[in-house]
Design a protein around this motif. Structure first.
Motif, PDB file in Angstrom:
ATOM      1  N   THR A 381       1.452  -0.819  -0.035  1.00 22.17           N
ATOM      2  CA  THR A 381      -0.073   0.102  -0.052  1.00 22.17           C
ATOM      3  C   THR A 381       1.508   1.675   0.062  1.00 22.17           C
ATOM      4  N   ARG A 382       0.605   1.887  -0.565  1.00 22.64           N
ATOM      5  CA  ARG A 382       1.259   3.986  -0.854  1.00 22.64           C
ATOM      6  C   ARG A 382      -0.048   4.549  -0.516  1.00 22.64           C
ATOM      7  N   GLY A 383       0.771   5.415  -0.361  1.00 19.12           N
ATOM      8  CA  GLY A 383      -0.392   6.908   0.040  1.00 19.12           C
ATOM      9  C   GLY A 383      -1.004   7.816  -2.070  1.00 19.12           C
ATOM     10  N   SER A 384      -0.363   7.474  -2.659  1.00 21.91           N
ATOM     11  CA  SER A 384       0.162   8.623  -4.020  1.00 21.91           C
ATOM     12  C   SER A 384      -0.193   7.315  -5.013  1.00 21.91           C
ATOM     13  N   LEU A 385      -0.121   7.997  -6.071  1.00 18.04           N
ATOM     14  CA  LEU A 385      -0.045   6.907  -7.304  1.00 18.04           C
ATOM     15  C   LEU A 385       1.418   7.243  -7.749  1.00 18.04           C
ATOM     16  N   ASP A 386       2.193   8.078  -7.629  1.00 17.08           N
ATOM     17  CA  ASP A 386       3.854   8.381  -7.379  1.00 17.08           C
ATOM     18  C   ASP A 386       4.250   7.421  -6.863  1.00 17.08           C
ATOM     19  N   ALA A 387       4.181   7.349  -5.523  1.00 20.40           N
ATOM     20  CA  ALA A 387       4.451   6.248  -4.214  1.00 20.40           C
ATOM     21  C   ALA A 387       4.323   4.603  -5.126  1.00 20.40           C
ATOM     22  N   ALA A 388       2.624   4.149  -5.947  1.00 20.52           N
ATOM     23  CA  ALA A 388       2.581   2.572  -5.799  1.00 20.52           C
ATOM     24  C   ALA A 388       3.985   2.414  -6.992  1.00 20.52           C
ATOM     25  N   LEU A 389       3.038   3.631  -8.542  1.00 18.24           N
ATOM     26  CA  LEU A 389       4.781   3.550  -9.475  1.00 18.24           C
ATOM     27  C   LEU A 389       6.327   3.409  -9.243  1.00 18.24           C
ATOM     28  N   ALA A 390       6.402   4.227  -7.728  1.00 21.11           N
ATOM     29  CA  ALA A 390       8.431   3.490  -7.785  1.00 21.11           C
ATOM     30  C   ALA A 390       7.689   2.536  -7.451  1.00 21.11           C
ATOM     31  N   VAL A 391       7.139   1.786  -7.053  1.00 26.06           N
ATOM     32  CA  VAL A 391       7.360   0.451  -6.073  1.00 26.06           C
ATOM     33  C   VAL A 391       7.321  -0.176  -6.774  1.00 26.06           C
ATOM     34  N   VAL A 392       6.710  -0.162  -8.289  1.00 24.43           N
ATOM     35  CA  VAL A 392       6.261  -0.891  -9.112  1.00 24.43           C
ATOM     36  C   VAL A 392       8.419  -1.166 -10.021  1.00 24.43           C
ATOM     37  N   GLU A 393       9.009   0.627 -10.286  1.00 20.46           N
ATOM     38  CA  GLU A 393      10.009   0.093 -11.015  1.00 20.46           C
ATOM     39  C   GLU A 393      10.889  -0.124 -10.244  1.00 20.46           C
ATOM     40  N   ASN A 394      11.233  -0.590  -8.292  1.00 21.41           N
ATOM     41  CA  ASN A 394      12.211  -0.917  -7.419  1.00 21.41           C
ATOM     42  C   ASN A 394      12.011  -2.170  -8.025  1.00 21.41           C
ATOM     43  N   LEU A 395      10.122  -2.941  -7.829  1.00 21.09           N
ATOM     44  CA  LEU A 395      10.592  -4.757  -8.225  1.00 21.09           C
ATOM     45  C   LEU A 395      11.074  -4.762  -9.718  1.00 21.09           C
ATOM     46  N   ARG A 396      11.273  -3.716 -10.839  1.00 25.28           N
ATOM     47  CA  ARG A 396      11.254  -3.693 -12.342  1.00 25.28           C
ATOM     48  C   ARG A 396      13.373  -4.025 -11.840  1.00 25.28           C
TER      49      ARG A 396
END
Length: 447
Positions: A381-396
């Motif tokens: 869970t994240r508090g914003s769309l940008d933070a969630a997209l950053a999680v995806v990039e970290n997983l990448r």
């Protein structure tokens, strides 16, 4: 010098989660804290089992027997969740952290597994006594991350050791130390230290003299910081024997307690209203008595009627505000075989799903390392769309070797494979454990 303990235990479900999977115990000879994991059908069971096995030790023992007693109780607590998950597929993967301190005279024995912590305030200085059994702590210990980077690392809640989540021998950190009058001990789940700084924890421990009021103050700090997880605190003062004797009635809190369905202390903010909506879907929780007294049939009927009216009023008055808040939240979770970003929170309110698919990425789950896949067993869970997209990039950046776009992992002779989850964290000073279990487990505290 003879020592006695003045103690208190407090727990709160927090402002986001719908159930409390922490359990705590405080008694005249024993302190225990367990943070369960494995979803709503498992984590509360695992932490309650741990406390139940250890609570029987709250009595006078010889100092030479303390570690053996703790070890035996924890091993029994490890076996019972394994048996339950073998018998019920819905409980597969349940587990719990566990930290316990057993006192005899002026000696304290401690065992520890997982990422719950013990702190010691001595002469006004706060020291973290335990070392987290987490993936990021392994990276810190091996020089790959700084402590500051670890606090923000997306894998900070992936733990390498726990009770009940694997079939095999458990590996505890163990220590025997002096009980010194004037010391104050704190056992805490990550719902506290994950959102409240060590400096603020130290100030509170120094400034609030009563253990119960101190534990309440620490929980209030966690709730004011957003209360994203269950939060449990056990506070104990070591006193010289003599003078007014402290209360010796044991205190049990969290999932192991009879008042485990009590609402959060978190007030009326938007996050609290959203959590209340989720909890209101459970009639048993809405109507649960607040104390240990068994209500009469008439009182139960009146209580349920009042609870029903309160739920309807809450739904009417707070529904729109809570729904609006959920639309500002995002989380990362699987969608089929792909990593996806969702808008909302990973909860259902009756037939209503509080999340919608925002974006299905091109990142395949099978292409990720086992550690990265383990992170996705629970929504991130994240508090914003940008933070969630950053999680995806970290997983990448966590692709398996050989997958297109993967970066080679740095060599680490003798440390074991982090992909297989066999990294050795090394014990804290004075402790006796060595290597972690064969696979990392996502903590019940969430990422």
């Amino acid at each position: 010098m003879s020592i006695q303990m003045r103690f208190a235990a407090r727990s709160d479900v927090g402002l986001v989660r719908s159930s409390n999977q922490d359990s705590g115990y405080a008694g005249p000879h024993l302190l225990v804290l367990a943070d369960g994991m494995g979803g709503p059908a498992g984590g509360d069971i695992a932490s309650s089992v741990a406390v139940a096995h250890l609570a029987a030790l709250d009595d006078a023992h010889g100092a030479d027997d303390l570690l053996d007693l703790l070890r035996g109780a924890v091993e029994a607590a490890h076996g019972e969740p394994m048996e339950r998950s073998d018998a019920d597929a819905d409980l597969a993967g349940l587990g719990t952290t566990c930290i316990a301190i057993l006192r005899s005279g002026n000696k304290l024995a401690m065992v520890h597994i997982g990422d719950s912590r013990a702190y010691l305030l001595r002469d006004g200085v706060l020291t973290q006594v335990t070392e987290d059994h987490t993936f990021v702590q392994f990276l810190v210990s091996t020089g790959r991350l700084t402590a500051e980077e670890a606090e923000r690392h997306p894998q900070r809640n992936v733990i390498l050791r726990a009770l009940g989540d694997h079939d095999g021998e458990i590996q505890l950190d163990e220590s025997l130390r002096e009980a010194r009058a004037g010391d104050r001990w704190l056992l805490a789940s990550d719902g506290l230290f994950g959102v409240v700084s060590a400096e603020t924890i130290a100030d509170t421990l120094r400034d609030v003299a009563d253990p119960g009021q101190c534990a309440e103050a620490l929980i209030s700090l966690a709730l004011r910081a957003g209360g994203p997880d269950n939060v449990t605190c056990v506070v104990a003062d070591l006193l010289e024997l003599g003078g007014a004797a402290p209360d010796t009635t044991p205190q049990v809190v969290g999932a192991a307690a009879r008042d485990r369905l009590r609402a959060t202390r978190g007030g009326n903010g938007s996050a609290a209203r959203a959590a209340a909506l989720v909890r209101a879907a459970s009639p048993e929780e809405a109507a649960a008595p607040a104390d240990d007294e068994e209500p009469s049939a008439g009182r139960r009927w009146v209580g349920r009627l009042v609870a029903t009216v309160m739920v309807l009023v809450a739904l009417a008055a707070g529904g729109w505000a809570a729904w609006s808040w959920t639309r500002t939240q995002y989380f990362v979770a699987p969608d089929g075989g792909q990593v996806a970003v969702y808008r909302g929170i990973p909860q259902q309110l009756g037939p209503v799903d509080l999340a919608t698919l925002h974006e299905r990425t091109d990142l395949r789950i099978d292409d990720l390392t086992p550690v990265a896949q383990a992170r996705l067993t629970e929504p991130i869970t994240r508090g914003s769309l940008d933070a969630a997209l950053a999680v995806v990039e970290n997983l990448r950046g966590s692709l398996r070797p050989g997958v297109a776009g993967a970066t080679p992992e740095p060599a680490d002779p003798g440390a074991g494979s982090t992909e297989a989850g066999t990294a050795s964290t090394g014990p804290a000073p004075g402790d006796g454990a060595t290597a972690p279990p064969p696979a990392p487990t996502p903590s019940g505290g969430g990422a």
